[in-house]
Motif scaffolding. Structure first.
Motif, PDB file in Angstrom:
ATOM      1  N   VAL A 295      -4.407 -72.520  92.870  1.00 53.59           N
ATOM      2  CA  VAL A 295      -5.705 -72.009  93.307  1.00 53.59           C
ATOM      3  C   VAL A 295      -5.845 -70.532  92.922  1.00 53.59           C
ATOM      4  O   VAL A 295      -6.903 -70.102  92.432  1.00 53.59           O
TER       5      VAL A 295
ATOM      6  N   HIS B 277      -6.438 -70.340  89.205  1.00 50.61           N
ATOM      7  CA  HIS B 277      -7.793 -70.816  88.905  1.00 50.61           C
ATOM      8  C   HIS B 277      -8.817 -69.724  89.240  1.00 50.61           C
ATOM      9  O   HIS B 277      -9.723 -69.443  88.444  1.00 50.61           O
ATOM     10  N   ASN B 278      -8.671 -69.105  90.410  1.00 52.05           N
ATOM     11  CA  ASN B 278      -9.603 -68.043  90.807  1.00 52.05           C
ATOM     12  C   ASN B 278      -9.501 -66.837  89.875  1.00 52.05           C
ATOM     13  O   ASN B 278     -10.518 -66.232  89.517  1.00 52.05           O
TER      14      ASN B 278
ATOM     15  N   ILE C  21     -11.391 -67.549  86.696  1.00 53.21           N
ATOM     16  CA  ILE C  21     -12.836 -67.408  86.895  1.00 53.21           C
ATOM     17  C   ILE C  21     -13.218 -65.923  86.898  1.00 53.21           C
ATOM     18  O   ILE C  21     -14.195 -65.510  86.247  1.00 53.21           O
TER      19      ILE C  21
ATOM     20  N   THR D  72     -16.424 -57.453  90.694  1.00 55.05           N
ATOM     21  CA  THR D  72     -15.516 -58.515  90.242  1.00 55.05           C
ATOM     22  C   THR D  72     -14.110 -57.968  90.018  1.00 55.05           C
ATOM     23  O   THR D  72     -13.127 -58.664  90.272  1.00 55.05           O
TER      24      THR D  72
ATOM     25  N   GLN E   1     -12.606 -57.819  93.361  1.00 54.72           N
ATOM     26  CA  GLN E   1     -12.234 -59.170  93.783  1.00 54.72           C
ATOM     27  C   GLN E   1     -10.914 -59.597  93.137  1.00 54.72           C
ATOM     28  O   GLN E   1     -10.086 -60.235  93.776  1.00 54.72           O
ATOM     29  N   GLU E   2     -10.735 -59.226  91.879  1.00 50.04           N
ATOM     30  CA  GLU E   2      -9.479 -59.547  91.198  1.00 50.04           C
ATOM     31  C   GLU E   2      -8.295 -58.879  91.914  1.00 50.04           C
ATOM     32  O   GLU E   2      -7.277 -59.518  92.186  1.00 50.04           O
TER      33      GLU E   2
ATOM     34  N   VAL F   9      -7.586 -60.658  95.144  1.00 55.64           N
ATOM     35  CA  VAL F   9      -6.863 -61.928  94.944  1.00 55.64           C
ATOM     36  C   VAL F   9      -5.379 -61.646  94.741  1.00 55.64           C
ATOM     37  O   VAL F   9      -4.509 -62.328  95.317  1.00 55.64           O
TER      38      VAL F   9
END
Length: 169
Positions: free
Chosen positions: A115, A118-119, A122, A150, A153-154, A157
């Protein structure tokens, strides 16, 4: 067809023809008179004017294309510098987490690791698309903000993946 392949009757007729036929009258005086007529060279100024017009137009068009390419190159360079400036704070963080990822992945549940990957895929695709859009529209504050979001966000994560890989106390 050469003369050797011609039928005999044609060869005979060809040999009977004179080698040279003089004109019935002298044509040169009429040709000279037409060349010396006033207005005969009237096309010359028009031809010169057309040549100058074509030359000027071609020069202007070439200069215009050159200037446009130079402007486009300068704009692209400015956009790339802006993009680099925006990405600068995130690149070391990305490099650090990417270096740690193999060890971190081994500590995670395989489904969780899948997961996360995958994220990240994206987010990387979104970052690349936003970077291309920002190169085309470097003055867009919306694109700048979206790219920063973004990238944040990376990083988030990566941080969450690192936290999930630590043993619970």
């Amino acid at each position: 067809m050469n003369q050797n392949d011609a039928p005999e009757w044609l060869k005979n007729h060809l040999q009977a023809l004179p080698a040279e036929i003089p004109p019935a009258r002298d044509l040169w005086p009429g040709i000279a008179r037409r060349l010396d007529r006033p207005g005969h060279h009237g096309w010359m100024p028009m031809a010169v004017a057309a040549s100058v017009l074509i030359s000027v137009t071609a020069t202007w068009f070439t200069w215009h294309v050159f200037e446009q390419q130079r402007h486009d190159a300068a704009a692209l360079l400015a956009a790339q510098q802006l993009l680099q400036q925006i990405q600068q704070p995130y690149l070391p963080v990305r490099a650090e987490y990417e270096a740690q990822w193999p060890a971190l992945r081994a500590q995670l549940d395989p489904e969780t690791a899948r997961v996360v990957e995958h994220n990240l895929k994206i987010i990387h695709k979104a970052n690349a698309e936003l970077a291309r859009a920002l190169e085309r529209q470097p003055d867009s504050p919306v694109l700048r903000q979206l790219l920063r979001q973004t990238m944040n966000q990376e990083v988030e994560v990566y941080r969450r993946a690192a936290a999930a890989g630590r043993p619970a106390i």
